[in-house]
Design a protein around this motif. Structure first.
Motif, PDB file in Angstrom:
ATOM      1  N   ALA A 119      -8.842 -51.239 -68.221  1.00  0.00           N
ATOM      2  CA  ALA A 119      -8.176 -51.180 -69.527  1.00  0.00           C
ATOM      3  C   ALA A 119      -7.618 -49.792 -69.803  1.00  0.00           C
ATOM      4  N   HIS A 120      -8.278 -48.765 -69.296  1.00  0.00           N
ATOM      5  CA  HIS A 120      -7.820 -47.394 -69.519  1.00  0.00           C
ATOM      6  C   HIS A 120      -6.803 -46.930 -68.480  1.00  0.00           C
ATOM      7  N   ARG A 121      -6.712 -47.672 -67.382  1.00  0.00           N
ATOM      8  CA  ARG A 121      -5.789 -47.288 -66.301  1.00  0.00           C
ATOM      9  C   ARG A 121      -4.955 -48.515 -65.902  1.00  0.00           C
ATOM     10  N   PRO A 122      -3.802 -48.705 -66.497  1.00  0.00           N
ATOM     11  CA  PRO A 122      -2.977 -49.890 -66.203  1.00  0.00           C
ATOM     12  C   PRO A 122      -2.628 -50.034 -64.727  1.00  0.00           C
ATOM     13  N   ARG A 123      -2.430 -48.925 -64.020  1.00  0.00           N
ATOM     14  CA  ARG A 123      -2.100 -49.020 -62.609  1.00  0.00           C
ATOM     15  C   ARG A 123      -3.270 -49.588 -61.807  1.00  0.00           C
ATOM     16  N   THR A 174     -13.482 -58.324 -70.224  1.00  0.00           N
ATOM     17  CA  THR A 174     -13.774 -56.964 -70.700  1.00  0.00           C
ATOM     18  C   THR A 174     -12.479 -56.167 -70.822  1.00  0.00           C
ATOM     19  N   HIS A 175     -11.606 -56.295 -69.830  1.00  0.00           N
ATOM     20  CA  HIS A 175     -10.294 -55.632 -69.896  1.00  0.00           C
ATOM     21  C   HIS A 175      -9.514 -56.095 -71.116  1.00  0.00           C
ATOM     22  N   LEU A 176      -9.531 -57.400 -71.379  1.00  0.00           N
ATOM     23  CA  LEU A 176      -8.809 -57.933 -72.534  1.00  0.00           C
ATOM     24  C   LEU A 176      -9.357 -57.369 -73.832  1.00  0.00           C
ATOM     25  N   GLY A 177     -10.677 -57.326 -73.973  1.00  0.00           N
ATOM     26  CA  GLY A 177     -11.278 -56.828 -75.201  1.00  0.00           C
ATOM     27  C   GLY A 177     -10.990 -55.362 -75.440  1.00  0.00           C
ATOM     28  N   ILE A 178     -11.111 -54.534 -74.404  1.00  0.00           N
ATOM     29  CA  ILE A 178     -10.869 -53.097 -74.567  1.00  0.00           C
ATOM     30  C   ILE A 178      -9.387 -52.821 -74.792  1.00  0.00           C
ATOM     31  N   ALA A 179      -8.523 -53.479 -74.021  1.00  0.00           N
ATOM     32  CA  ALA A 179      -7.085 -53.225 -74.127  1.00  0.00           C
ATOM     33  C   ALA A 179      -6.495 -53.705 -75.447  1.00  0.00           C
ATOM     34  N   LEU A 185      -6.721 -48.074 -85.138  1.00  0.00           N
ATOM     35  CA  LEU A 185      -8.161 -47.826 -85.121  1.00  0.00           C
ATOM     36  C   LEU A 185      -8.497 -46.681 -84.168  1.00  0.00           C
ATOM     37  N   LEU A 186      -7.860 -46.677 -83.006  1.00  0.00           N
ATOM     38  CA  LEU A 186      -8.080 -45.596 -82.041  1.00  0.00           C
ATOM     39  C   LEU A 186      -7.569 -44.267 -82.581  1.00  0.00           C
ATOM     40  N   GLU A 187      -6.405 -44.301 -83.233  1.00  0.00           N
ATOM     41  CA  GLU A 187      -5.840 -43.067 -83.778  1.00  0.00           C
ATOM     42  C   GLU A 187      -6.708 -42.513 -84.903  1.00  0.00           C
ATOM     43  N   ALA A 188      -7.277 -43.402 -85.709  1.00  0.00           N
ATOM     44  CA  ALA A 188      -8.150 -42.942 -86.789  1.00  0.00           C
ATOM     45  C   ALA A 188      -9.416 -42.287 -86.231  1.00  0.00           C
ATOM     46  N   ALA A 189      -9.995 -42.896 -85.193  1.00  0.00           N
ATOM     47  CA  ALA A 189     -11.191 -42.314 -84.579  1.00  0.00           C
ATOM     48  C   ALA A 189     -10.876 -40.949 -83.979  1.00  0.00           C
ATOM     49  N   LEU A 205     -15.918 -50.698 -77.590  1.00  0.00           N
ATOM     50  CA  LEU A 205     -16.925 -51.690 -77.203  1.00  0.00           C
ATOM     51  C   LEU A 205     -17.319 -52.606 -78.371  1.00  0.00           C
ATOM     52  N   PRO A 206     -17.555 -52.084 -79.592  1.00  0.00           N
ATOM     53  CA  PRO A 206     -17.823 -53.010 -80.705  1.00  0.00           C
ATOM     54  C   PRO A 206     -16.674 -53.979 -80.963  1.00  0.00           C
ATOM     55  N   HIS A 207     -15.423 -53.483 -80.865  1.00  0.00           N
ATOM     56  CA  HIS A 207     -14.284 -54.371 -81.070  1.00  0.00           C
ATOM     57  C   HIS A 207     -14.194 -55.418 -79.961  1.00  0.00           C
ATOM     58  N   ALA A 208     -14.566 -55.037 -78.733  1.00  0.00           N
ATOM     59  CA  ALA A 208     -14.443 -55.933 -77.580  1.00  0.00           C
ATOM     60  C   ALA A 208     -15.665 -56.831 -77.403  1.00  0.00           C
ATOM     61  N   LEU A 209     -16.684 -56.689 -78.259  1.00  0.00           N
ATOM     62  CA  LEU A 209     -17.929 -57.443 -78.062  1.00  0.00           C
ATOM     63  C   LEU A 209     -17.726 -58.958 -77.983  1.00  0.00           C
TER      64      LEU A 209
END
Length: 278
Positions: A119-123, A174-179, A185-189, A205-209
């Motif tokens: 999820a963090h590395r599309p390649r 897991t990839h779907l949930g994280i991506a 939400l990420l920018e606010a954190a 991880l809480p969002h992807a649970l």
């Protein structure tokens, strides 16, 4: 068409040469892996078979209440477990549950980190996708051949074949949930000073649970679908009476053991269904 088959691409021979090379030069690795998998299987089997069956039933019922908070689901799980005891398939059920739980532990331990990394590395995910497609589309019986070559006969090759077949599910979900974590939400954190590790543990991880739990559910369901195939390589469990019924054309035994597999699947599905949480 003779000209087309005259120069046949040596797919099968190349695979055999690769298996032979691995068996010769990586025998120590496969022996260590087999010992680790056998230790995991023995530990789970001991936990399920050492106590009185009613103790295990009580544990499953209690765990269902903790996860679902629904008395209807608790009653369903209790009725299913008592039905298994009534039919005399407790030992075979615990053996199949051992295979399913072992596969679940291995798949989630490997699949979640790979899904997060993808999820963090599309390649990386783009490179993994054809491999995951191959693992899901290759006939499951094909997995049994290298499993027997490297691990012999027993529960271990059944577990290895199951893991190969099931592993894409937790990786993809897991990839779907994280991506799919919302960008605001990420920018606010990040704006509040969260480190990448804090963003992962407290936001992603809480969002992807729900997707991760769906991956666990799919892992267990797909593992359960492999119990009959795993019985062909010597794995104990509910697949053994199904194979025996097939060989002897015993409709009564086949329907009886098949119904137990269905009951186990329903029990595990209802226990792990995320949307039932309140």
């Amino acid at each position: 068409m003779d000209w087309l088959t005259a120069t046949k691409i040596p797919v099968g021979r190349s695979a055999k040469l690769a298996f032979d090379w691995l068996k010769t030069h990586a025998g120590g690795f496969f022996d260590a892996l087999s010992a680790a998998m056998q230790g995991l299987i023995d530990a789970i089997l001991w936990v399920l078979q050492s106590p009185h069956p009613l103790v295990i039933v009580a544990v499953f019922v209690g765990l269902t209440w903790v996860l679902q908070r629904s008395w209807k689901t608790v009653v369903l799980v209790l009725a299913g477990m008592l039905f298994i005891l009534n039919q005399g398939y407790w030992k075979a059920t615990t053996e199949s549950l051992t295979l399913v739980l072992s596969a679940g532990v291995v798949c989630m331990a490997v699949g979640m980190p790979l899904g997060i990394a993808a999820a963090h590395r599309p390649r990386l995910f783009a490179a993994m996708r054809p491999v995951l497609d191959l693992m899901q589309t290759l006939p499951t019986f094909v997995y049994l051949i290298p499993a027997i070559v490297f691990f012999g006969i027993g529960m271990v090759p059944g577990l290895i074949a199951t893991v190969i077949f099931v592993l894409p599910a937790p990786i993809r979900l897991t990839h779907l949930g994280i991506a799919s974590t919302p960008q605001p939400l990420l920018e606010a954190a990040t704006a509040f000073g969260a480190t990448p590790r804090q963003v992962l543990w407290k936001v992603e991880l809480p969002h992807a649970l729900p997707q991760i739990m769906a991956g666990l559910n799919q892992t267990i369901m797909l593992s359960l679908s492999m119990v009959v195939i795993a019985a062909l390589v010597g794995a104990n469990g509910l697949g053994v009476p199904v194979v025996r019924a097939l060989n002897s054309v015993n409709a009564a035994l086949g329907f009886e053991s098949g119904s137990i597999i269905v009951v186990v699947a329903i029990i595990l599905d209802r226990m792990l269904r995320m949307e039932r949480r309140k």
